[in-house]
Design a protein around this motif. Structure first.
Motif, PDB file in Angstrom:
ATOM      1  N   GLN A 213      49.862  48.686  32.441  1.00  0.00           N
ATOM      2  CA  GLN A 213      50.033  48.447  31.003  1.00  0.00           C
ATOM      3  C   GLN A 213      51.410  47.871  30.736  1.00  0.00           C
ATOM      4  O   GLN A 213      52.400  48.258  31.369  1.00  0.00           O
ATOM      5  CB  GLN A 213      49.841  49.715  30.175  1.00  0.00           C
ATOM      6  CG  GLN A 213      50.016  49.471  28.670  1.00  0.00           C
ATOM      7  CD  GLN A 213      49.402  50.555  27.807  1.00  0.00           C
ATOM      8  OE1 GLN A 213      48.370  51.118  28.152  1.00  0.00           O
ATOM      9  NE2 GLN A 213      50.041  50.845  26.679  1.00  0.00           N
TER      10      GLN A 213
ATOM     11  N   ARG B  17      46.599  45.544  29.084  1.00  0.00           N
ATOM     12  CA  ARG B  17      46.159  46.712  29.853  1.00  0.00           C
ATOM     13  C   ARG B  17      45.061  46.270  30.822  1.00  0.00           C
ATOM     14  O   ARG B  17      44.120  45.572  30.423  1.00  0.00           O
ATOM     15  CB  ARG B  17      45.634  47.801  28.930  1.00  0.00           C
ATOM     16  CG  ARG B  17      45.148  49.065  29.645  1.00  0.00           C
ATOM     17  CD  ARG B  17      44.591  50.061  28.642  1.00  0.00           C
ATOM     18  NE  ARG B  17      45.617  50.518  27.723  1.00  0.00           N
ATOM     19  CZ  ARG B  17      45.358  51.028  26.514  1.00  0.00           C
ATOM     20  NH1 ARG B  17      44.106  51.114  26.081  1.00  0.00           N
ATOM     21  NH2 ARG B  17      46.344  51.429  25.741  1.00  0.00           N
ATOM     22  N   THR B  18      45.208  46.622  32.092  1.00  0.00           N
ATOM     23  CA  THR B  18      44.180  46.322  33.080  1.00  0.00           C
ATOM     24  C   THR B  18      43.858  47.591  33.874  1.00  0.00           C
ATOM     25  O   THR B  18      44.738  48.412  34.133  1.00  0.00           O
ATOM     26  CB  THR B  18      44.631  45.225  34.062  1.00  0.00           C
ATOM     27  OG1 THR B  18      45.714  45.714  34.875  1.00  0.00           O
ATOM     28  CG2 THR B  18      45.080  43.974  33.327  1.00  0.00           C
TER      29      THR B  18
ATOM     30  N   THR C 202      35.785  46.658  36.518  1.00  0.00           N
ATOM     31  CA  THR C 202      37.113  46.304  36.027  1.00  0.00           C
ATOM     32  C   THR C 202      37.096  46.139  34.514  1.00  0.00           C
ATOM     33  O   THR C 202      36.061  45.859  33.918  1.00  0.00           O
ATOM     34  CB  THR C 202      37.613  44.998  36.670  1.00  0.00           C
ATOM     35  OG1 THR C 202      36.722  43.924  36.315  1.00  0.00           O
ATOM     36  CG2 THR C 202      37.678  45.127  38.182  1.00  0.00           C
TER      37      THR C 202
ATOM     38  N   SER D 182      39.897  44.784  31.198  1.00  0.00           N
ATOM     39  CA  SER D 182      41.212  44.359  30.717  1.00  0.00           C
ATOM     40  C   SER D 182      41.174  44.206  29.205  1.00  0.00           C
ATOM     41  O   SER D 182      40.147  43.857  28.620  1.00  0.00           O
ATOM     42  CB  SER D 182      41.643  43.035  31.363  1.00  0.00           C
ATOM     43  OG  SER D 182      40.878  41.958  30.875  1.00  0.00           O
TER      44      SER D 182
ATOM     45  N   SER E 115      43.669  42.457  26.170  1.00  0.00           N
ATOM     46  CA  SER E 115      44.836  41.656  25.827  1.00  0.00           C
ATOM     47  C   SER E 115      44.922  41.570  24.306  1.00  0.00           C
ATOM     48  O   SER E 115      44.091  40.924  23.672  1.00  0.00           O
ATOM     49  CB  SER E 115      44.707  40.250  26.439  1.00  0.00           C
ATOM     50  OG  SER E 115      45.823  39.447  26.099  1.00  0.00           O
TER      51      SER E 115
ATOM     52  N   VAL F 231      42.079  38.564  33.691  1.00  0.00           N
ATOM     53  CA  VAL F 231      42.882  38.598  32.472  1.00  0.00           C
ATOM     54  C   VAL F 231      42.663  37.288  31.730  1.00  0.00           C
ATOM     55  O   VAL F 231      42.843  36.203  32.292  1.00  0.00           O
ATOM     56  CB  VAL F 231      44.378  38.787  32.794  1.00  0.00           C
ATOM     57  CG1 VAL F 231      45.204  38.771  31.517  1.00  0.00           C
ATOM     58  CG2 VAL F 231      44.599  40.083  33.565  1.00  0.00           C
TER      59      VAL F 231
ATOM     60  N   VAL G  69      41.363  42.324  38.604  1.00  0.00           N
ATOM     61  CA  VAL G  69      40.921  42.445  37.215  1.00  0.00           C
ATOM     62  C   VAL G  69      41.207  41.135  36.492  1.00  0.00           C
ATOM     63  O   VAL G  69      42.363  40.700  36.427  1.00  0.00           O
ATOM     64  CB  VAL G  69      41.632  43.612  36.500  1.00  0.00           C
ATOM     65  CG1 VAL G  69      41.112  43.757  35.071  1.00  0.00           C
ATOM     66  CG2 VAL G  69      41.467  44.907  37.277  1.00  0.00           C
TER      67      VAL G  69
END
Length: 635
Positions: A259, A286-287, A307, A309, A311, A125, A123
């Motif tokens: 998380q 959170r991913t 996927t 994510s 942030s 980020v 995933v």
């Protein structure tokens, strides 16, 4: 520009510019094909990696410059954060404004932090506000394995991978149920606790973990700066779940979720002693991912992945809030025919940035913007006998600035069982962030930053327990996005973002490991010249030389370790007039099993209590102690 705290930087973005720079922290050695701080892999199964080409391959076959860090290495290091572990890897420097929980950047081969593509379990980020991953928000306690690819990989991953790729993996369930519990205490009222369980049964595998870290910390600013003299503490709560099901021998589905919630103190500008405030950072990372892999025939394999994510970062009481959501869709195809591997990937990435409106004197409009990128990536790999070849090409079509082509070619030749030479060339790019394009400092017509990289490596591995590598690289970046105080292309009178920079990141890395009886030795040294092409000055906060040497020895049931990390002088300003002195640090470790499945770990960082500075006007921790116990029975 000086490297400043992320929360302070958020305010400066509303005033002038988010400052970006690097500070070298001397690193520990990893050879390009060995584990850092760990015993060599001498088992029957060869070490495999997936990050270099997005497909599984033996580490010994990889042409890219790769390092792998396993869970045992992470635990023995006694490190508090992911960046602290990475700082022991050759070619990597980190920067941090103070202690844990404050703005942290990771620099591969001197390249800007935003030039590293970061993934957790596949995933992506990223932050569309500051650019790059918020490293301080990634919980080390939930990470089981780290793969690092040095050098551009945009032809595989698209935007961001100009300096390299770092992928972090959580634990995967295997065998019977295996619980673990860990606790630890350290200097400055540091407390850690973690627990989890993993296993597999009847085609179903699972892994669950939770953790809590907290510390009173220390005052992150130096006395010469007017600030709140309180201790800047942090507390982090994190958890992850990884579930998989083998439908049949050829079909597997897997889901991951992680998380992390971090709350830490910092010291903002404009402190008024008559009205003291406790400035706080608040992070939420959170991913999540869902993957379906299928082996349709003997030669054809596919992977379908979705996927997501998120942030989020905010500060108080000086309010600032930003959130980036990145969603990805991947349809990956592999065709294996003997020594040949052909890959064809279709990928879509969607980014959204939401910035709350600023308040007070530096009020700013909010941002709610999104963009997408569609890509086709093709790859060809060949590995047989002494020869290894890897070719990749990719076309990205961005909804904002249009198409971008990247490519790479790498070749490796083993001219004896112990000696192997590799060479590669590749192009890369990073799309401007949504903040750089649509904030009050933004310019919608910004072009992508572009890079061209060449590198060569020579590796000597006479036996699994010994290795020596020499790597040289030259990475040139144009269209570098800097803050131009003279520009009037945006609505801010402070200046605007602009494609006005050029930089060269070049250097040589020597690294090695050696096992002699009960002794395990390691070391690396990096010589680099990260330079602003237009001014011919060294880039801010980057040392030209940094190194590390370390040793572990087994004495009875104990494993004792020592490492010395060192950095040359750096400059705190673009004009190279403000010097940050070089430094050397001594770290000590000790571990021993106490009972079946119960292990004691003790660590002393900065054992000589060295007074040094990583970032100008920001303090660092002095001598620090940590003692931990972990129960992980072998069932």
């Amino acid at each position: 520009m000086n490297f400043v705290h992320r929360s302070t930087a958020a305010g400066l973005q509303r005033r002038r510019v988010r400052a970006l720079a690097a500070i070298p922290v001397a690193i520990g050695g990893l050879s390009a094909a060995t584990l850092a701080l760990a015993q060599p892999n001498t088992g029957s199964l060869p070490e495999t990696v997936v990050t270099a080409t997005r497909t599984q391959q033996r580490l010994s076959d990889a042409v890219a410059d790769i390092s792998v860090i396993d869970r045992a290495t992470i635990e023995r290091s006694g490190a508090e954060g992911v960046a602290d572990v990475l700082a022991k890897v050759q070619g990597i420097q980190i920067a941090r404004t103070g202690g844990q929980g404050n703005t942290t950047s990771v620099y591969l081969r001197g390249a800007e932090s935003r030039f590293t593509a970061v993934f957790i379990d596949g995933v992506r980020v990223d932050s569309q506000a500051t650019g790059g991953a918020t490293w301080e928000s990634i919980p080390l306690s939930q990470i089981d394995r780290i793969e690092i690819v040095r050098g551009p990989a945009a032809a595989v991953y698209g935007s961001d991978a100009m300096g390299g790729v770092i992928q972090l993996f959580t634990r995967k369930g295997e065998g019977v149920a295996a619980p673990y519990v860990g606790v630890g205490v350290g200097s400055r009222s540091t407390y850690k606790a973690e627990a989890g369980v993993s296993g597999a049964s009847g085609g179903f595998d699972y892994s669950l973990g939770v953790s809590r870290d907290q510390s009173d910390g220390f005052d992150v600013r130096t006395p010469n700066v007017v600030h709140n003299p309180d201790k800047d503490d942090y507390r982090n709560t994190a958890g992850n779940v990884r579930l998989g099901f083998q439908i049949n021998p050829n079909q597997r589905i897997e889901g991951t979720l992680l998380q992390s919630n971090l709350n830490s103190g910092y010291d903002d500008f404009g402190y008024d002693p008559s009205a003291p405030v406790d400035d706080r950072n608040k992070y939420r990372l959170r991913t999540g991912g869902l993957n379906w892999t299928s082996q349709w025939t003997d030669i054809w394999r596919t992977k379908l992945a979705v996927t997501d994510s998120s942030s989020r970062y905010e500060t108080e009481p000086n309010f600032y809030k930003t959130e980036t959501q990145t969603r990805g869709y991947l349809f990956q195809n592999e065709f294996r025919m003997g020594p040949h591997l052909i890959t064809a990937d279709l990928e879509r990435r969607e980014d959204q940035l939401q910035n709350a409106p600023g308040v007070g004197f530096f009020a700013s409009p909010g941002i709610d913007r999104e963009r997408s990128q569609n890509a086709l990536a093709l790859g060809y790999g060949f590995s047989q006998g002494a020869h290894t070849l890897q070719l990749n090409a990719r076309h990205d079509d961005d909804s904002e600035f249009g198409g971008k082509n990247t490519g790479s070619a790498a070749y490796g030749y083993a001219f004896s069982p112990a000696w192997r030479a590799t060479a590669s060339a590749g192009t890369s790019f990073r799309a401007p962030t949504l903040y750089q394009r649509f904030s009050e400092y933004g310019v919608s017509g910004l072009e992508p930053e572009e890079g061209t990289n060449y590198e060569a490596s020579l590796r000597w591995t006479p036996q699994p327990s010994s290795s020596l590598s020499l790597t040289a690289y030259h990475n040139k970046v144009k269209n570098l996005i800097n803050f131009d105080t003279t520009s009037t292309a945006c609505q801010s009178f402070f200046g605007c973002y602009a494609n006005v920079g050029r930089a060269v990141y070049e250097g040589v890395t020597l690294a090695g490991t050696q096992r002699i009886g009960d002794w395990s030795l390691r070391g690396s040294i990096d010589w680099q010249d990260p330079r602003d092409v237009d001014t011919d000055k060294l880039l801010v906060q980057r040392a030209r030389v940094y190194s590390s040497v370390g040793a572990d020895v087994r004495v009875g049931t104990w494993v004792l370790g020592a490492e010395v990390v060192a950095s040359g002088k750096r400059y705190a300003d673009p004009a190279n007039t403000q010097v940050l002195a070089g430094y050397g640090l001594l770290n000590l470790t000790a571990s021993t099993p106490l009972a079946d499945g119960l292990t004691l770990l003790a660590r002393i960082d900065n054992a000589t209590d060295k007074d040094y500075h990583l970032v100008r006007n920001y303090a660092t921790a002095g001598r620090s102690f940590y003692v931990g116990l972990k129960w992980a029975p072998k069932l």
